[in-house]
Design a protein around this motif. Structure first.
Motif, mmCIF file in Angstrom:
data_model
loop_
_atom_site.group_PDB
_atom_site.id
_atom_site.type_symbol
_atom_site.label_atom_id
_atom_site.label_comp_id
_atom_site.label_asym_id
_atom_site.label_seq_id
_atom_site.Cartn_x
_atom_site.Cartn_y
_atom_site.Cartn_z
ATOM 1 N N SER A 169 -13.740 -122.071 62.060
ATOM 2 C CA SER A 169 -12.573 -121.242 61.769
ATOM 3 C C SER A 169 -11.333 -122.117 61.816
ATOM 4 N N GLY A 170 -10.294 -121.670 61.147
ATOM 5 C CA GLY A 170 -9.070 -122.456 61.132
ATOM 6 C C GLY A 170 -8.064 -121.877 60.170
ATOM 7 N N LYS A 171 -7.261 -122.772 59.578
ATOM 8 C CA LYS A 171 -6.174 -122.321 58.719
ATOM 9 C C LYS A 171 -5.983 -123.281 57.554
ATOM 10 N N VAL A 172 -5.735 -122.702 56.387
ATOM 11 C CA VAL A 172 -5.386 -123.482 55.199
ATOM 12 C C VAL A 172 -3.866 -123.482 55.093
ATOM 13 N N ILE A 173 -3.275 -124.656 54.909
ATOM 14 C CA ILE A 173 -1.818 -124.798 54.915
ATOM 15 C C ILE A 173 -1.321 -125.196 53.531
ATOM 16 N N LEU A 174 -0.435 -124.375 52.975
ATOM 17 C CA LEU A 174 0.218 -124.664 51.702
ATOM 18 C C LEU A 174 1.718 -124.655 51.940
ATOM 19 N N GLU A 175 2.324 -125.828 51.936
ATOM 20 C CA GLU A 175 3.754 -125.924 52.226
ATOM 21 C C GLU A 175 4.579 -125.256 51.130
ATOM 22 N N GLY A 176 5.485 -124.374 51.567
ATOM 23 C CA GLY A 176 6.411 -123.744 50.639
ATOM 24 C C GLY A 176 5.807 -122.708 49.722
ATOM 25 N N GLY A 177 4.644 -122.183 50.056
ATOM 26 C CA GLY A 177 4.035 -121.178 49.189
ATOM 27 C C GLY A 177 3.088 -120.278 49.952
ATOM 28 N N SER A 178 2.788 -119.122 49.361
ATOM 29 C CA SER A 178 1.839 -118.197 49.967
ATOM 30 C C SER A 178 0.457 -118.436 49.372
ATOM 31 N N ILE A 179 -0.543 -118.019 50.100
ATOM 32 C CA ILE A 179 -1.917 -118.264 49.672
ATOM 33 C C ILE A 179 -2.518 -116.989 49.101
ATOM 34 N N GLU A 180 -2.918 -117.061 47.846
ATOM 35 C CA GLU A 180 -3.633 -115.971 47.191
ATOM 36 C C GLU A 180 -4.896 -116.535 46.556
ATOM 37 N N GLY A 197 -22.092 -122.843 52.389
ATOM 38 C CA GLY A 197 -21.349 -121.695 52.896
ATOM 39 C C GLY A 197 -19.993 -121.569 52.238
ATOM 40 N N SER A 198 -19.421 -120.369 52.310
ATOM 41 C CA SER A 198 -18.086 -120.139 51.765
ATOM 42 C C SER A 198 -17.432 -118.990 52.516
ATOM 43 N N ALA A 199 -16.107 -118.959 52.477
ATOM 44 C CA ALA A 199 -15.364 -117.891 53.142
ATOM 45 C C ALA A 199 -14.045 -117.679 52.415
ATOM 46 N N GLU A 200 -13.591 -116.436 52.384
ATOM 47 C CA GLU A 200 -12.291 -116.132 51.799
ATOM 48 C C GLU A 200 -11.185 -116.484 52.789
ATOM 49 N N VAL A 201 -10.042 -116.869 52.238
ATOM 50 C CA VAL A 201 -8.886 -117.211 53.058
ATOM 51 C C VAL A 201 -7.929 -116.022 53.074
ATOM 52 N N GLY A 205 -3.472 -117.636 55.589
ATOM 53 C CA GLY A 205 -4.132 -118.935 55.585
ATOM 54 C C GLY A 205 -5.342 -119.043 56.493
ATOM 55 N N SER A 206 -5.586 -118.051 57.321
ATOM 56 C CA SER A 206 -6.705 -118.141 58.261
ATOM 57 C C SER A 206 -8.038 -117.908 57.556
ATOM 58 N N PHE A 207 -9.079 -118.539 58.085
ATOM 59 C CA PHE A 207 -10.430 -118.352 57.551
ATOM 60 C C PHE A 207 -11.435 -118.451 58.691
ATOM 61 N N GLU A 266 -7.498 -127.378 60.520
ATOM 62 C CA GLU A 266 -6.412 -127.209 59.559
ATOM 63 C C GLU A 266 -6.716 -128.004 58.294
ATOM 64 N N ILE A 267 -6.662 -127.309 57.163
ATOM 65 C CA ILE A 267 -6.903 -127.953 55.870
ATOM 66 C C ILE A 267 -5.609 -127.864 55.068
ATOM 67 N N LYS A 268 -5.022 -128.995 54.798
ATOM 68 C CA LYS A 268 -3.759 -129.040 54.068
ATOM 69 C C LYS A 268 -4.020 -129.118 52.567
ATOM 70 N N ILE A 269 -3.352 -128.250 51.810
ATOM 71 C CA ILE A 269 -3.456 -128.303 50.349
ATOM 72 C C ILE A 269 -2.645 -129.501 49.874
ATOM 73 N N ILE A 270 -3.339 -130.488 49.281
ATOM 74 C CA ILE A 270 -2.671 -131.751 48.949
ATOM 75 C C ILE A 270 -2.863 -132.173 47.492
ATOM 76 N N GLY A 271 -3.629 -131.405 46.715
ATOM 77 C CA GLY A 271 -3.881 -131.843 45.348
ATOM 78 C C GLY A 271 -4.071 -130.692 44.389
#
Length: 381
Positions: A169-180, A197-201, A205-207, A266-271
Motif C-alpha cells: 500500500s502507498g501513494k502515487v504522487i503527481l505534482e501540481g495535478g489531481s489523479i484520475e 497484480g493491479s489496483a486502482e488509485v 493518490g492512495s492505493f 511512494e511512487i512519483k509520476i515522472i514520465g
C-alpha cells in the motif's frame, strides 16, 4: 467415456445391499491396493461391476488392512473395479469423499478410462491397484466429481486469510495535478511482462493491493484516455525512480512478507509516453527526433548452461528502467548475437522463452548486462 455421477448413484443405491457372488461356479480371486496418499482408508469400500457403464453391481468388499490391501473372490467373467472412501464415516458419499476406478491414475486426463479385469476359475490375479483420483466437491451448492488434485489444492481458510493480509500500500504522487484513472501494477521482473497484480488509485493518490509473498516491481499509470492500456499520452511512475534524466535512477524491488502489508510506498509520476512509444520526462517539450545512423556494431553472447537459444531475444535500452527498447535481435543457437546501433550507451536485456508461447512466463529465463542477479543488482551499461 466416464460417467462419474452414474457411478456415484449406483454406489449410493447399493452400498448396503450388495448381492453375493454365485456359489455354483469355481471362483477366481483378485487382489490389490487402494491408494490415496495421506488419507485415512479405514472407511473404504471396493465394488465390482459386470458392465462397462458400471451400473450392475456384482460384489462389494472392504480392505484387509490400513495399507489399503483388498481381496475379492469372484465367478469367472470380466469386471470393472471401483473404490469409494467415506472420509467422515457417515455411511454416505458427500463432500471430500474419494473415488477411484481401476485403470485411471489421473482423473483430469480425458484419454484415460477404466480397464476391464478378466477373472478365471481357480486363478489369482494380483496388482489390481486402484488410485483415488477424484473427489466429491460442493460447487455452487451441488455435489460434483472433480480431480483430486484440484480439490486438494483448493485454498484453505488460512491461505485465504493470508491473501487478505498480505500485499502493498502507498501513494502515487503527481505534482501540481489531481489523479484520475490511476492504476498501479505489480510485476515480478524488469521485463515488465509478467504482471501479477493491479489496483486502482484513489483520487487522493492512495492505493492498496493484495499480493502473495515475494519480490515485485511497481508501475503506476495515469490512464488519460481511459483505454486501460499504457499508450500515447499516459503518465507513469516507477517505484524507486525519481528522475528519468538521472543515470543513477533504477527501479527498486518491493519485498512482500507473509501476512504483512508493505506500507508507505511512494511512487512519483515522472514520465509520459509519447508518439511512437517513446518514454519522455513529464516536464518539458518532447525533443526533436534526430535520425541516428546505426554505425556501431555490438557483439556478445547469452550464457545459460544446458539451454538452447533458438528463441532467445536480446533487447537494447537507453535507460535502466527497460521501458522502451531501441532495438531487438534474435540470437544464434549458441547464444551469440550482433546488433547495429547508433553510437551511445545501452543496457541489454536477454529473454529466453523456453516454452515458446511468445510471452514471459514461469520457467523462462531473463538476464541483463553487467549483473548475475537481476533481482538484487541493477544492470550495467
Amino acid at each position: 467415456m466416464r460417467k462419474p455421477f452414474a457411478l456415484v448413484i449406483a454406489f449410493l443405491s447399493t452400498l448396503l445391499s450388495a448381492p453375493c457372488p454365485g456359489q455354483e461356479a469355481e471362483l477366481g480371486t483378485i487382489s490389490g491396493r487402494v491408494i490415496w496418499e495421506g488419507h485415512d482408508l479405514s472407511q473404504t469400500t471396493v465394488q465390482v461391476y459386470s458392465d462397462v457403464k458400471m451400473t450392475k453391481l456384482v460384489s462389494t468388499g472392504v480392505l484387509l488392512n490400513e495399507r489399503g490391501v483388498y481381496q475379492l473372490d469372484l465367478p469367472p467373467g470380466t469386471y470393472y473395479i471401483a473404490a469409494f472412501v467415506d472420509q467422515n464415516g457417515n455411511g454416505r458419499m458427500d463432500e471430500g469423499d474419494g473415488i477411484g476406478i481401476y485403470g485411471i491414475t489421473n482423473w483430469a486426463d480425458p484419454k484415460q478410462d477404466k480397464k476391464p479385469v478378466r477373472v478365471e476359475a481357480g486363478k489369482i490375479i494380483t496388482g489390481i491397484d486402484i488410485h483415488i483420483t477424484a473427489v466429491l466437491a460442493n460447487i455452487d451448492g451441488k455435489l460434483q466429481v472433480v480431480p483430486a488434485q484440484l480439490y486438494e489444492n483448493k485454498p484453505s481458510l488460512e491461505e485465504e486469510l493470508e491473501k487478505l493480509a498480505t500485499g502493498v500500500s502507498g501513494k502515487v504522487i503527481l505534482e501540481g495535478g489531481s489523479i484520475e484513472n490511476g492504476l498501479v501494477f505489480a510485476y515480478t521482473d524488469l521485463s515488465w511482462k509478467n504482471r501479477v497484480g493491479s489496483a486502482e488509485v484513489e483520487p487522493d493518490g492512495s492505493f492498496r493491493m493484495n499480493l502473495p509473498p515475494g519480490r515485485y516491481y511497481l508501475l503506476a499509470v495515469i490512464d488519460r484516455n481511459k483505454s486501460n492500456l499504457f499508450d500515447t499520452g499516459d503518465l507513469f511512475g516507477i517505484y524507486g525512480v525519481e528522475d528519468l534524466r538521472s543515470k543513477e535512477s533504477f527501479p527498486k524491488p518491493v519485498l512482500v512478507e507473509p501476512r504483512r502489508f508493505t506500507e508507505g510506498l511512494e511512487i512519483k509520476i515522472i514520465g509520459r509516453r509519447g508518439e511512437g512509444g517513446r518514454i519522455l520526462p513529464i516536464q518539458g517539450e518532447a525533443p526533436k527526433v534526430v535520425l541516428e545512423a546505426r554505425s556501431a556494431e555490438l557483439r556478445g553472447k547469452v550464457i545459460w548452461k544446458g539451454v538452447s537459444f533458438d528463441r532467445c531475444v536480446v533487447q537494447a535500452y537507453r535507460d535502466p528502467t527497460f521501458t522502451k527498447a531501441v532495438d531487438a535481435v534474435g540470437t544464434s543457437p549458441d547464444g551469440s548475437f550482433t546488433m547495429l546501433l547508433p553510437p551511445g550507451e545501452y543496457y541489454l536485456l536477454a529473454e529466453v522463452p523456453l516454452d515458446g508461447d511468445g510471452k514471459y512466463s514461469a520457467g523462462d529465463g531473463l538476464g541483463a548486462s553487467g549483473t548475475d542477479d537481476l533481482t538484487e543488482r541493477p544492470p550495467q551499461k
